[in-house]
Write an enzyme that holds these catalytic residues in place. Structure first.
Site, short mmCIF file in Angstrom:
data_model
loop_
_atom_site.label_atom_id
_atom_site.label_comp_id
_atom_site.label_asym_id
_atom_site.label_seq_id
_atom_site.Cartn_x
_atom_site.Cartn_y
_atom_site.Cartn_z
N ALA A 126 0.72 8.65 -2.43
CA ALA A 126 1.65 8.99 -1.35
C ALA A 126 0.85 8.95 -0.05
CB ALA A 126 2.24 10.37 -1.59
N GLY A 178 0.38 9.21 -6.37
CA GLY A 178 1.71 8.59 -6.49
C GLY A 178 1.65 7.16 -7.03
N GLU A 182 1.44 7.57 -10.65
CA GLU A 182 2.74 8.10 -11.09
C GLU A 182 3.84 7.03 -11.08
OE1 GLU A 182 2.23 11.25 -8.17
OE2 GLU A 182 2.75 12.71 -9.71
N GLU A 207 -4.79 14.83 -6.74
CA GLU A 207 -4.07 15.83 -5.94
C GLU A 207 -4.76 17.18 -5.82
OE1 GLU A 207 -2.66 13.75 -8.05
OE2 GLU A 207 -0.87 12.89 -7.15
#
Ligand code: DAK
Length: 261
Positions: free
Chosen positions: A63, A108, A111, A131
């Site tokens: 992200a 992300g 993911e 993270e």
């Protein structure tokens, strides 16, 4: 679209996340464009989808940290929902999705690859959930999908340590199905997608649904899901053709493409 390209190659769709200056990091605009692209896919003609990143360095580096850094609690929740909705749309897309991971797949990025049905990668691919080193939890399903893919112990180790792993280790733990030289990755992804596309599309879709839905419930309910989707295939012309072709003893017959009917 500024950050997403879509290419239709016969029955295969190819989505490329194209934001190489930020290593294809996912900001709100990328997520919106990806959502719109998924909605626009012609599911009557497209039988498999490939998701990849632009360039040779990164699939998706996570992200967008710059965008996330100033979010309020409410904005953070809205950003998380936007991402989760798109990832879930990808995961539940009726057709199979192959992630062709061509470099960094972090946070992300890891993911989003986990929201795809199958992952293959290039030799320079790097996977990880960094993270906790940024003071947050994985927020786009990483705590859930990674554990379901590589097992609870390995997922916990990757998430708690925030340690990145390289392609050979990703292969060893079952995070990817195959590793290829970078220059062969897309050809291999297309070959895999074509193999899937040649099979009866209604049966393939029902397999995806049976596996995904069955994993959410206990075995007694899961086999009922499978029975129903198995039964549905007998209403298709492709089932009638596929079985009749097998039973036909004429050696000169040529198999026709399945009609998706
Ligand atoms: N976001 C924004 N920009 C990024 C980025 C990212 N994730 N990753 C790289 N970039 C940008 C860099 O800032 C740099 O920009 P410029 O300085 O050139 O303007 C450019 O891409 C090139 O990166 P580097 O110069 O750093 O390239 P290197 O080869 O030196 O290093 C790297 C590559 C991938 C090792 C490094 O860039 C890196 O560590 N990137 C960050 C990786 C990362 O930590 N990713 C995880 C992000 S956290 C949630 C929802 C979602 C999430 C969490 C919660 N909720 C709903 C609760 C998701 C979280 C994440 O994904």
């Amino acid at each position: 679209m500024e950050f997403i390209t879509f290419e239709q190659k016969d029955q295969i769709g190819i989505i490329t996340i194209n934001r190489p200056k930020a290593l294809n990091a996912l900001n709100s605009q990328v997520l919106d464009e990806l959502n719109e692209t998924l909605d626009s896919i012609d599911l009557n003609t497209t039988r498999a989808l490939i998701l990849t990143g632009a360039g040779e360095k990164s699939f998706v580096a996570g992200a967008d940290i710059g965008e996330m850094s100033t979010l309020t609690k409410a904005e953070g929740e809205a950003f998380g929902k936007k991402g989760n909705d798109v990832f879930r749309k990808l995961e539940t897309l009726p057709i199979p999705v192959i992630a062709a991971v061509n470099g960094f797949a972090l946070g992300g990025g890891c993911e989003i690859s986990l929201s795809c049905d199958i992952r293959i990668c290039s030799e320079n691919a790097v996977f990880g959930q960094p993270e906790v080193g940024l003071g947050i939890t994985p927020g786009f399903g990483g705590t859930q999908r990674l554990a379901r893919t590589v097992g609870v112990g390995m997922a916990k180790q990757m998430i708690y340590t925030a340690r990145n792993i390289k392609a050979p280790e990703a292969l060893r733990i079952g995070l990817v199905n195959a590793v290829y030289p970078q220059e062969e990755l897309m050809a291999q992804a297309e070959k895999l997608a074509s193999t899937i596309a040649k099979n009866a599309p209604i049966a393939v879709r029902n397999c995806k649904k049976a596996i995904n839905d069955g994993l959410q419930v206990d075995m007694d309910q899961a086999i009922v899901i499978e029975e129903k989707l198995f039964g549905d295939c007998f209403e298709s012309e492709d089932q009638k053709y596929g079985m009749a072709f097998f039973l036909d003893k004429n050696k000169d017959k040529v198999k026709e493409p399945f009609q998706n009917k």
